[in-house]
Design an enzyme around this catalytic site. Structure first.
Site, short mmCIF file in Angstrom:
data_model
loop_
_atom_site.label_atom_id
_atom_site.label_comp_id
_atom_site.label_asym_id
_atom_site.label_seq_id
_atom_site.Cartn_x
_atom_site.Cartn_y
_atom_site.Cartn_z
N ARG A 1 0.84 -1.21 0.00
CA ARG A 1 0.00 0.00 0.00
C ARG A 1 0.87 1.25 0.00
O ARG A 1 0.61 2.19 -0.75
CB ARG A 1 -0.95 0.00 1.20
CG ARG A 1 -2.09 -1.00 1.05
CD ARG A 1 -2.99 -1.01 2.25
NE ARG A 1 -2.22 -1.33 3.45
CZ ARG A 1 -2.33 -0.73 4.62
NH1 ARG A 1 -3.19 0.25 4.78
NH2 ARG A 1 -1.61 -1.11 5.65
N ASN B 1 -6.13 -3.08 2.32
CA ASN B 1 -6.06 -4.53 2.47
C ASN B 1 -7.47 -5.09 2.61
O ASN B 1 -8.35 -4.42 3.13
CB ASN B 1 -5.26 -4.90 3.73
CG ASN B 1 -3.78 -4.64 3.58
OD1 ASN B 1 -3.25 -4.57 2.49
ND2 ASN B 1 -3.11 -4.48 4.70
#
Length: 86
Positions: free
Chosen positions: A28, A46
């Site tokens: 990320r 996520n």
């Protein structure tokens, strides 16, 4: 059409999900950093299934660049098994 659209070509918005070793490896943060470098916007998170999902928006060539960067060996820690986007 906006000035951005005229200067950079067509704008594109893509929803995506990335499968593989993509959680617990800073994927990320990597994606957010690459997005800033390329000048695209969106979000990334996520999932409980162990994937990463998100959306990216911007000039078509820049959006394509970030999507294809996940298939390159630019991240030693990243193991992308499959990418889906629409």
């Amino acid at each position: 059409m906006s000035t951005l659209g005229k200067a950079s070509g067509a704008l594109k918005s893509v929803d995506y999900e990335v499968f593989g070793r993509v959680q617990g490896v800073c994927f990320r943060m990597y994606t957010e950093e690459e997005a800033r470098k390329l000048g695209v916007v969106g979000w990334v998170k996520n999932t409980s299934q162990g994937t990463v999902t998100g959306q990216v928006q911007g000039p078509e060539d820049k959006v394509n660049a970030i999507l294809w960067s996940w298939s390159l060996e630019t991240c030693v820690f990243l193991k992308v098994l499959k990418r889906l986007w629409s």
